[in-house]
Design a protein around this motif. Structure first.
Motif, mmCIF file in Angstrom:
data_model
loop_
_atom_site.group_PDB
_atom_site.id
_atom_site.type_symbol
_atom_site.label_atom_id
_atom_site.label_comp_id
_atom_site.label_asym_id
_atom_site.label_seq_id
_atom_site.Cartn_x
_atom_site.Cartn_y
_atom_site.Cartn_z
ATOM 1 N N MET A 107 0.748 -1.095 0.012
ATOM 2 C CA MET A 107 -0.027 0.081 -0.117
ATOM 3 C C MET A 107 0.858 1.368 -0.147
ATOM 4 N N LEU A 108 0.869 2.143 -1.035
ATOM 5 C CA LEU A 108 1.546 3.108 -1.367
ATOM 6 C C LEU A 108 0.886 4.424 -1.146
ATOM 7 N N VAL A 161 12.373 7.475 -4.605
ATOM 8 C CA VAL A 161 12.913 6.606 -3.576
ATOM 9 C C VAL A 161 11.880 5.537 -3.246
ATOM 10 N N ALA A 162 10.458 6.073 -3.434
ATOM 11 C CA ALA A 162 9.690 4.776 -3.224
ATOM 12 C C ALA A 162 9.771 3.703 -4.240
ATOM 13 N N ALA A 163 9.658 4.263 -5.491
ATOM 14 C CA ALA A 163 9.746 3.303 -6.398
ATOM 15 C C ALA A 163 11.074 2.530 -6.603
ATOM 16 N N GLU A 164 12.352 3.180 -6.179
ATOM 17 C CA GLU A 164 13.556 2.553 -6.214
ATOM 18 C C GLU A 164 13.444 1.383 -5.285
ATOM 19 N N GLU A 165 13.029 1.472 -3.957
ATOM 20 C CA GLU A 165 12.846 0.690 -2.852
ATOM 21 C C GLU A 165 12.111 -0.483 -3.306
ATOM 22 N N ALA A 177 1.194 -6.592 -6.357
ATOM 23 C CA ALA A 177 0.819 -5.183 -6.884
ATOM 24 C C ALA A 177 0.944 -3.948 -5.866
ATOM 25 N N VAL A 178 1.083 -2.794 -6.249
ATOM 26 C CA VAL A 178 1.212 -1.763 -5.580
ATOM 27 C C VAL A 178 -0.354 -1.030 -5.419
ATOM 28 N N THR A 179 -0.805 -0.951 -4.268
ATOM 29 C CA THR A 179 -1.965 -0.296 -4.346
ATOM 30 C C THR A 179 -2.189 1.089 -3.730
ATOM 31 N N ALA A 180 -3.436 1.766 -3.517
ATOM 32 C CA ALA A 180 -3.788 3.084 -3.368
ATOM 33 C C ALA A 180 -2.927 4.133 -4.027
ATOM 34 N N VAL A 181 -1.670 4.449 -4.075
ATOM 35 C CA VAL A 181 -1.080 5.526 -5.029
ATOM 36 C C VAL A 181 -1.320 6.847 -4.654
ATOM 37 N N GLY A 182 -2.361 7.209 -3.593
ATOM 38 C CA GLY A 182 -2.566 8.707 -3.137
ATOM 39 C C GLY A 182 -3.232 9.472 -4.011
ATOM 40 N N ASN A 183 -2.948 10.807 -3.960
ATOM 41 C CA ASN A 183 -3.700 11.553 -4.879
ATOM 42 C C ASN A 183 -3.246 11.731 -6.430
ATOM 43 N N SER A 184 -4.007 12.329 -7.180
ATOM 44 C CA SER A 184 -3.806 12.410 -8.719
ATOM 45 C C SER A 184 -2.547 13.558 -8.855
ATOM 46 N N SER A 185 -1.360 13.527 -9.187
ATOM 47 C CA SER A 185 -0.602 14.463 -9.256
ATOM 48 C C SER A 185 0.546 14.067 -10.404
ATOM 49 N N GLU A 186 1.296 14.888 -10.802
ATOM 50 C CA GLU A 186 2.340 14.568 -11.651
ATOM 51 C C GLU A 186 3.423 13.627 -11.354
ATOM 52 N N ASN A 187 3.795 13.879 -9.889
ATOM 53 C CA ASN A 187 4.620 12.986 -9.036
ATOM 54 C C ASN A 187 4.160 11.516 -9.080
ATOM 55 N N SER A 188 2.684 11.311 -8.671
ATOM 56 C CA SER A 188 2.340 10.042 -8.514
ATOM 57 C C SER A 188 2.269 9.320 -10.031
ATOM 58 N N ARG A 189 1.783 10.188 -10.951
ATOM 59 C CA ARG A 189 1.823 9.756 -12.034
ATOM 60 C C ARG A 189 3.040 9.363 -12.715
ATOM 61 N N ALA A 190 3.971 9.796 -12.321
ATOM 62 C CA ALA A 190 5.499 9.418 -12.714
ATOM 63 C C ALA A 190 5.850 8.076 -12.061
ATOM 64 N N LEU A 191 5.418 8.176 -10.863
ATOM 65 C CA LEU A 191 5.773 6.847 -10.078
ATOM 66 C C LEU A 191 5.038 5.481 -10.687
ATOM 67 N N ALA A 193 4.318 5.000 -13.565
ATOM 68 C CA ALA A 193 4.837 4.789 -14.928
ATOM 69 C C ALA A 193 6.337 4.282 -14.747
ATOM 70 N N GLU A 194 7.095 4.565 -13.771
ATOM 71 C CA GLU A 194 8.399 4.016 -13.256
ATOM 72 C C GLU A 194 8.007 2.354 -12.945
ATOM 73 N N LEU A 195 7.073 2.290 -11.971
ATOM 74 C CA LEU A 195 6.724 0.899 -11.547
ATOM 75 C C LEU A 195 6.235 0.048 -12.607
ATOM 76 N N SER A 196 5.629 0.658 -13.671
ATOM 77 C CA SER A 196 5.081 -0.175 -14.751
ATOM 78 C C SER A 196 6.085 -0.423 -15.836
ATOM 79 N N ARG A 197 7.169 0.321 -15.844
ATOM 80 C CA ARG A 197 8.610 0.043 -16.566
ATOM 81 C C ARG A 197 9.271 -1.149 -16.025
ATOM 82 N N HIS A 198 9.030 -1.433 -15.040
ATOM 83 C CA HIS A 198 9.694 -2.779 -14.170
ATOM 84 C C HIS A 198 8.766 -3.791 -14.179
ATOM 85 N N GLY A 199 7.421 -3.596 -14.736
ATOM 86 C CA GLY A 199 6.793 -4.792 -14.829
ATOM 87 C C GLY A 199 5.785 -4.923 -13.503
ATOM 88 N N ILE A 200 5.756 -3.938 -12.680
ATOM 89 C CA ILE A 200 5.100 -4.007 -11.636
ATOM 90 C C ILE A 200 3.627 -3.282 -11.714
#
Length: 512
Positions: A107-108, A161-165, A177-191, A193-200
């Motif tokens: 839960m992120l 940092v969260a994505a790397e860990e 899976a990673v759930t929750a994700v918090g508010n809609s923002s450019e930062n959470s959107r980038a996060l 995308a980064e997790l998806s790039r690693h297949g998560i």
């Protein structure tokens, strides 16, 4: 030979060089790393457990000079006097019983919100964690499920940092899976995308911005799903409510921060959905201020708009912005003087207004304000839904959730009022289903299993049946309660609508 002459001949005794001189290169490297960490706000000497890194925090806001960001592998505290500590200890005790053949759900969230910057209050986060625990460990649930919390900090500033860990731990922790994700923002959107790039895969609970399933370049994020509505769903529901209740003069107030995709996409979705022209629009932007709170700044700004609003005489204001910001608008509307020809105004907004519920609001003043919002979920929403033959199934699923929430885990039923526990429960419930159905322990295999949770094989949830659209990853046929907030902060249901105008229909949605 005299002692003095001996010293003159042989010279002073030779002493070995100090550690610093002997390891000068290593010392310089260590100092450089520490300086770089401090400049980035990272404080490695603070007490953070495995998977976490310490960063500076505003002690006046969060009660701690530092917070821990990343993946909380040991379920320890993420700040001084961490108010999540009892739930983290519960999670740790359950994780220790998972055995060797386990799978992990993360839960992120922003577990350490700063009231000066963040619109989402801590109690909302706490109730999300309660919902996650309820879904991860029902009384007769599957064995071997672990739950870990991840923190990306205030404003999701430490999303990297969260994505790397999470990526680093994905294989060893067998992350489903990673759930929750918090508010809609450019930062959470980038996060995401980064997790998806690693297949998560990620399963969003509360992010509603339409573009959350595309990366910053506009490319579809293949591994993003969500159990909540989109802003288009919410705006369509609001537009239908406005048309049905005869409002004629609609004004819009819109947040325009580039970072806050919730506000910008909510405004765009409403403009595209509403059949009633918007007569007047005012925009605002909020930056982190050092000398004033977000609410204090907006209270002053909105007061300066009072005459403009009086001149426009709207019977409804659609507020495309954060709930905290609505809380600053209400006293400016109601308490800054009477308006000729404007005795009452309805303010309608999106789901983030749930953060206002439970607190008194000055709705009755020189102008009477009626506050309505489209919610993610509401505990009594199924009592409004009696016309469809599927009604007993929806109500039964919710009753099962309540039994687990209050009975199995002992959480108070009163904690359900803002829907936070319900919507996060459904995100984790979908992840648990993927964990059960997946034959592989490799995290990159999970997205295909989640795609199979469709209109043919939905997951029963507290907020309705969870089924993902194959093309977008969005929830199919989401139920949306429309709620009102009274001056004492109490919340009451007004209506229940569906994102596609009807409940999930196997024939219609699956092409049968």
């Amino acid at each position: 030979m005299s002692e003095a002459r001996e010293r003159a001949v042989t010279g002073p005794p030779v002493r070995p060089r100090g550690w610093g001189r002997r390891h000068r290169v290593l010392l310089i490297a260590v100092v450089a790393l520490l300086v770089s960490a401090v400049l980035l706000g990272i404080r490695p000497w603070e007490s953070c457990g495995p998977g976490l890194r310490a960063v500076d925090a505003d002690k006046d806001s969060v009660g701690s000079s530092y917070v821990c960001v990343g993946l909380n592998l040991d379920s320890g505290p993420v700040r001084d006097d961490d108010p999540l500590d009892p739930l983290e200890k519960l999670i740790k005790s359950r994780n220790e019983k998972a055995g060797d053949n386990f799978k992990t759900i993360v839960m992120l969230e922003n577990l350490t919100p700063d009231p000066k910057v963040d619109s989402q209050p801590f109690p909302f986060i706490q109730r999300e964690v309660q919902g996650a625990i309820t879904a991860a460990w029902p009384k007769n649930g599957p064995p071997g499920i672990k739950l870990l919390l991840a923190n990306y900090g205030s404003n999701a500033d430490h999303w990297r940092v969260a994505a790397e860990e999470i990526v680093a731990a994905a294989a060893a922790q067998r992350i489903v899976a990673v759930t929750a994700v918090g508010n809609s923002s450019e930062n959470s959107r980038a996060l995401v995308a980064e997790l998806s790039r690693h297949g998560i895969a990620t399963i969003g609970a509360t992010p509603t911005a339409d573009n959350m399933n595309t990366d910053p370049k506009g490319v579809r994020i293949d591994n993003f799903f969500r159990v909540g509505p989109t802003n288009t769903d919410e705006a369509r529901a609001a537009a239908g409510y406005i048309a049905a209740h005869g409002f004629k003069r609609v004004m819009m107030i819109q947040g325009v921060s580039k970072e806050d995709t919730y506000a910008t996409t909510l405004a765009e979705a409403f403009q595209n959905s509403s059949k009633i022209p918007v007569i007047f629009t005012k925009t605002y932007d909020v930056k982190p201020f050092t000398d004033i709170s977000r609410e204090g700044y907006l209270r002053g700004l909105f007061s300066k708009w009072h005459n403009d609003i009086c001149g426009a005489r709207p019977d409804l204001i659609y507020f495309a912005g954060r709930g905290l910001d609505v809380g600053a608008l209400v006293p400016a509307l109601a308490g800054d003087g009477a308006c000729e020809g404007l005795d009452t105004v309805t303010v309608m907004t999106g789901d983030d207004a749930s953060t206002l519920a439970g607190n008194p609001l000055p709705l009755n003043g020189d102008i009477s304000v009626r506050l309505r919002y489209t919610a993610l979920a509401y505990p009594d929403q199924w009592d409004m839904f009696t016309a469809d033959p599927a009604h007993p199934a929806y109500k039964k699923n919710y009753d099962n959730f309540v039994a687990e929430f209050t009975g199995t885990h002992g959480f108070p039923k009163a904690e359900l009022w803002d829907g936070a526990a319900m919507i996060e429960h459904d995100a984790v419930a979908a992840a648990v289903e993927a964990a059960v159905q997946n034959v592989s322990a490799d995290p990159v295999s999970v997205a295909d299993v989640l795609r199979a949770i469709d209109c043919n094989s939905p997951v029963p949830g507290a907020t309705g049946f969870v089924a993902f659209d194959q093309a977008t990853g969005n929830q199919l046929d989401k139920a949306l309660p429309i709620l009102s907030i009274d001056p004492d902060g109490s919340v009451h249901p007004v209506d229940l609508v569906w994102s596609r105008g009807r409940p999930l229909n196997t024939k219609a949605d699956c092409g049968r």
